[in-house]
Design an enzyme around this catalytic site. Structure first.
Site, PDB file in Angstrom:
ATOM      1  N   HIS A 204       0.024  -2.333  -1.722  1.00 12.42           N
ATOM      2  CA  HIS A 204      -0.328  -1.496  -0.570  1.00 12.42           C
ATOM      3  C   HIS A 204      -1.835  -1.260  -0.567  1.00 12.42           C
ATOM      4  O   HIS A 204      -2.351  -0.470  -1.349  1.00 12.42           O
ATOM      5  CB  HIS A 204       0.421  -0.165  -0.641  1.00 12.42           C
ATOM      6  CG  HIS A 204       0.530   0.548   0.670  1.00 12.42           C
ATOM      7  ND1 HIS A 204      -0.346   0.340   1.716  1.00 12.42           N
ATOM      8  CD2 HIS A 204       1.425   1.473   1.121  1.00 12.42           C
ATOM      9  CE1 HIS A 204       0.004   1.102   2.743  1.00 12.42           C
ATOM     10  NE2 HIS A 204       1.062   1.798   2.403  1.00 12.42           N
TER      11      HIS A 204
ATOM     12  N   HIS B  78      -3.738   1.956   5.167  1.00 12.48           N
ATOM     13  CA  HIS B  78      -3.458   3.331   5.590  1.00 12.48           C
ATOM     14  C   HIS B  78      -4.103   4.409   4.745  1.00 12.48           C
ATOM     15  O   HIS B  78      -3.536   5.481   4.536  1.00 12.48           O
ATOM     16  CB  HIS B  78      -1.944   3.539   5.693  1.00 12.48           C
ATOM     17  CG  HIS B  78      -1.334   2.739   6.786  1.00 12.48           C
ATOM     18  ND1 HIS B  78      -0.081   2.141   6.692  1.00 12.48           N
ATOM     19  CD2 HIS B  78      -1.812   2.381   8.011  1.00 12.48           C
ATOM     20  CE1 HIS B  78       0.176   1.481   7.806  1.00 12.48           C
ATOM     21  NE2 HIS B  78      -0.867   1.605   8.615  1.00 12.48           N
TER      22      HIS B  78
ATOM     23  N   TYR C  54      -4.583   4.804   1.598  1.00 13.41           N
ATOM     24  CA  TYR C  54      -4.132   5.137   0.248  1.00 13.41           C
ATOM     25  C   TYR C  54      -5.197   4.619  -0.725  1.00 13.41           C
ATOM     26  O   TYR C  54      -6.249   4.120  -0.304  1.00 13.41           O
ATOM     27  CB  TYR C  54      -2.728   4.582   0.014  1.00 13.41           C
ATOM     28  CG  TYR C  54      -1.706   5.237   0.915  1.00 13.41           C
ATOM     29  CD1 TYR C  54      -1.429   6.596   0.797  1.00 13.41           C
ATOM     30  CD2 TYR C  54      -1.067   4.522   1.924  1.00 13.41           C
ATOM     31  CE1 TYR C  54      -0.535   7.228   1.659  1.00 13.41           C
ATOM     32  CE2 TYR C  54      -0.175   5.146   2.791  1.00 13.41           C
ATOM     33  CZ  TYR C  54       0.090   6.501   2.645  1.00 13.41           C
ATOM     34  OH  TYR C  54       0.965   7.125   3.498  1.00 13.41           O
TER      35      TYR C  54
END
Length: 403
Positions: free
Chosen positions: A187, A190, A192
């Site tokens: 990931h 977004h 993070y």
């Protein structure tokens, strides 16, 4: 208003097979990772999650990407989100993986690292620090929560960064070798932690992980390289969201144009591919979507440029089944032979989504207010296949750990 799939989808590339690395898919429809908070309080996958993913694997044959999952507690915590660190957590996920495989579909896990978006109170409860690339809160509410929890945000040390890279490696091995996942998605979107390092607005470091684009991208690329080394590039993927204006990300309003920042990342990943380490795919989020929110102001942004840098497979996500976009989908999916389409919201409300798209069946509208019903089956197991009414028989049933 519910969307109705165009009939041309049935004969489009969406329902033609494709390979991601060595993983063979029967179609190019992907279940996008969707955080739903249906794990136990000990971050263990539950029987409700087993039923949920199994239903979406049946009569499908495509790829399901499991909701963002913590490799370890120090990667940040949210209540009832998943983790895959302990034997119990691994065994629970293996039951989901095995069930998806039995239904003829493939499954990936998305590895999550929260950084400054974590819940400082939840971290404090587990004696964990609240950390980020730099001690910059993404909003006043986060700062207030951290002060109240007596767990204020601080900058990660280089030693902690190196430790996290080692944990990504250990987790990748657990996911592939023990839980049996087909692929690992890192990931990097977004806002993070990896995205926080990449973006200049959240990274004000003056060491080798801050300053230039090369330095800000270093952590992300080191994670990619380390995971490739232990499981192979053909089992590794990454998600990016250049235009997201979410959790403090500035998107198109960034001081450095997204094409410059993410163009560098994509170029570096393509360079690795040319040397024999091509990732299974790169997942990119459309400008019209920012995390859990729609960003209609960005709908007209030309987002064809990632293909100028990255020549491998792309998974595109972001509102493709909304009424304004669904009729354009056949032309989009047919434009190239290396594009897949990921869907989150409509896959939640349509467990048989592949069948509905193939047959032109009306899609059941989703209810966003029930997406994050923590620890509840409401808005999770009540959606049914085409022609069936919602089933509320499990609304009040307690979620139980799978292992």
């Amino acid at each position: 208003m519910a969307s109705v799939p165009p009939t041309e989808l049935a004969t489009s590339n969406l329902f033609k097979p494709i390979k991601l690395g060595n993983v063979e898919l029967k179609n190019r429809l992907v279940y996008a990772p969707t955080t739903r908070f249906r794990n136990t309080t000990d971050f263990v996958a539950t029987d409700s999650m087993l039923q949920y993913y199994t239903a979406r694997a049946e009569n499908n044959g495509g790829l399901l990407i499991v909701e963002a999952t913590f490799p370890a507690p120090e990667f940040g915590l949210y209540e009832r989100a998943p983790m895959i660190k302990t034997d119990q957590q691994v065994k629970a996920f293996k039951k989901i993986v095995d069930s998806v495989h039995e239904k003829g579909s493939k499954i990936a896990v998305q590895l999550w690292n929260l950084g400054r978006t974590a819940d400082p109170k939840c971290l404090k409860k587990h004696n964990l620090p609240f950390v980020a690339p730099s001690a910059i809160y993404f909003d006043e509410d986060s700062k207030k929560a951290a002060i109240e929890a007596e767990n204020e945000l601080r900058e990660l040390t280089i030693e902690e960064i190196q430790s996290m890279i080692k944990e990504y490696v250990a987790c990748a091995k657990r996911c592939i070798n023990e839980a049996g996942f087909d692929l690992i998605e890192i990931h990097g979107a977004h806002m993070y932690l990896l995205d926080q390092f990449l973006q200049a607005s959240s990274n004000k470091r003056t060491d080798k992980y801050g300053g230039s684009i090369e330095n800000r991208a270093r952590f992300m690329l080191e994670v990619v390289d380390a995971v490739i080394e232990v499981v192979g590039a053909d089992k590794v993927a990454i998600r990016l969201s250049p235009y997201a204006e979410f959790q403090g990300a500035l998107g198109i309003k960034s001081e450095i144009n997204p094409i410059v920042t993410w163009g560098y990342v994509l170029s570096e990943l393509e360079n690795r591919a040319k040397k024999g380490n091509r990732l299974a795919y790169i997942s990119i989020v459309e400008p019209r979507v920012s995390g859990i929110l729609d960003n209609f102001d960005n709908a007209a942004v030309d987002f064809s440029w990632p293909a100028l840098f990255w020549k491998g497979t792309l998974i595109r996500a972001g509102g493709y089944l909304d009424a304004a976009n669904i009729n354009k989908l056949p032309a989009i999916i047919n434009k190239t032979d290396n594009t897949l389409i990921a869907v989150g919201r409509y896959f939640t409300s349509n467990p048989d989504l592949a069948n509905r798209l193939k047959n032109g069946f009306e899609l059941t509208p989703y209810d966003r207010t029930t997406f994050y019903n923590i620890g509840s089956n409401i808005g999770y197991l009540d959606y049914q296949t085409y022609g069936k009414e919602k089933d509320h028989s499990k609304d009040d049933v307690e979620l139980k750990p799978l292992a």
